[in-house]
Design a protein around this motif. Structure first.
Motif: not given
Length: 476
Positions: A115-120, A122-124, A128-130, A139-145
């Protein structure tokens, strides 16, 4: 007395003095809850140290953007308070619940990475990872680890009797890791992709995978990294600036050069807390990715050595917890989470001092940033939970009570690990197929008849000629 004997006799008092110096520490480490208390101390020291350095490093940027020197610091304090709540949850939750929740957490993280890759999302800074929810970014990737480490350990422990076969060792852990890495690379975020690979390699290593498998994986990773660098010009520029940062000192090599200047300016004892120059717009992202350069500039080599000692202690305690537990799931998760946390610190410090290419990873518990601080505190909470599950710790908690820290935090007494009962091998069901050799009822009848015939022939052989001679002799 020879010269060698004299030198040996001279060394004995020094050895006794050294042993006497470290004997209190050795005695304290033998206590049942030493891992738990040491982990709490390291987590507290890193958190307090990080808050102090974030305040020092972010004061100039905060004042220039918001007119107050405490904007970033206040946000960091709020993130730490939220992380303390999750730390407490990780400390209290039972291990069986952690295993049960690992798969739903992994699915939720995969959904958020998509979902983070969709318009939902945000890019920084070009990635686009926020997500921004209620004014809070994460950042969802931190919790994915964390989710991947918990789920991967559950799968490998469940299949531990079959891990000698490659298909059971690699599937489904490696495909899930590749899927997550592909989603993260689409953001793109090379640093988080590297840490996901660290988690996967740690899972396979501590699960007992053969060394040749790691050689193949490393070869594939290097080939993929070179291919990605060739495809994207900015990655190639970052790679070339790593080998020669002075070639483009105002472009790709600017951060690396300024970080080295800050470290060199600090010397042995540093310029003093809050007296560094790099935060005055000289070094970008100084309170986040390059906060170690501020530590070296303001606190010098001594401050950097303290940080390295704290992370080294974290590595020691995490591996101590892993090897002192009897639950294979706790052993695998504790070793993997420790490797990831310390490995991320090594990567961050490595690119600040010029040993690794810049990847944009924060320094755990020290750099500013909500997702990094919260996930790091979750990891420490889980490790503290696992420390209370050491067999000696469980025995002490059950016999002597929860102790001062346990009473203060109202922690439940952990249950001892009970290995699963071994299943008795079931007897094969009789086969009724025609031509069954020895498993069906006819086969058993034929084998029984054959055994009785053999016994009859053996008795006849024993009582054959001799017995007939005795009979004839008896008739005579």
């Amino acid at each position: 007395m020879t010269a060698a004997t004299k030198s040996a006799a001279a060394r004995r008092p020094r050895k006794r003095a050294a042993m006497g110096l470290f004997s209190p520490l050795t005695a304290w480490l033998t206590r049942p809850l030493a891992s738990f208390h040491l982990l709490l101390a390291v987590c507290g020291l890193l958190t307090v140290f990080g808050l102090v350095m974030v305040l020092s490093a972010s004061s100039v940027d905060s004042f220039n953007e918001d007119g107050s020197s405490y904007t970033v610091f206040v946000k960091q304090v709020l993130y730490v308070l939220g992380g303390l709540g999750l730390f407490y949850m990780g400390l209290r939750v039972p291990v069986r619940v952690i295993r049960w929740l690992s798969f739903p957490l992994l699915c939720a993280c995969l959904l958020m990475l998509a979902l983070v890759l969709t318009p939902l999302g945000s890019e920084l800074n070009g990635a686009r990872s926020w997500f921004y929810v209620g004014g809070v970014s994460f950042q969802p990737v931190e919790f994915a680890k964390i989710a991947f480490a918990l789920w991967g350990a559950h799968v490998l422990v469940t299949k531990r009797g079959l891990l000698s076969q490659y298909r059971h060792l690699l599937v489904p852990v490696v495909p899930a890791a590749l899927l997550m890495c592909a989603l993260v690379m689409l953001q793109p975020d090379l640093g988080s992709t590297a840490t996901l690979f660290v988690v996967m390699l740690a899972l396979l290593w501590f699960a007992g995978a053969p060394l040749r498998l790691f050689l193949v994986i490393v070869l594939g990773v290097v080939t993929g990294a070179v291919g990605l660098a060739v495809i994207a010009p900015y990655r190639m520029a970052r790679l070339t600036s790593f080998f020669n940062p002075g070639e483009d000192p105002t472009g790709q090599g600017y951060q690396a050069m300024q970080a080295m200047y800050a470290l060199a300016d600090g010397g042995l004892f540093g310029r003093g807390l809050g007296q560094g120059w790099s935060k005055w717009q000289y070094l970008p992202n100084v309170h986040n990715d390059f906060i170690f350069a501020v530590i070296g500039e303001e606190l010098g080599f001594i401050g950097c050595a303290v940080v390295l000692m704290l992370y080294g202690t974290t590595a020691y305690v995490g591996m101590r917890i892993a090897f002192r537990n009897t639950d294979p799931y706790i052993r695998l998760v504790a070793a993997t989470l420790t490797t990831w946390l310390v490995g991320q610190a090594v990567i961050n410090i490595g690119y600040v001092v010029g040993l690794l290419p810049t990847t944009g990873l924060p320094l755990p518990l020290i750099s500013s940033g909500g997702s990094s601080v919260v996930t790091s505190m979750i990891v420490f909470g889980l490790l503290a939970n696992f420390a209370r599950h050491e067999p000696e710790a469980i025995a002490a908690l059950r016999s002597l009570g929860p102790g001062k820290v346990g009473k203060l935090l109202r922690l439940p007494t952990p249950a001892p690990y009970r290995p699963p009962a071994r299943r008795r091998p079931s007897r094969p069901a009789p086969s009724t197929r025609p031509g069954a050799k020895s498993s069906g009822a006819p086969g058993r009848q034929r084998s029984t008849a054959a055994r009785s015939g053999a016994q009859t022939r053996a008795r006849g052989a024993r009582s054959g000629p001799g017995s007939r001679a005795q009979t004839r002799g008896g008739h005579r």
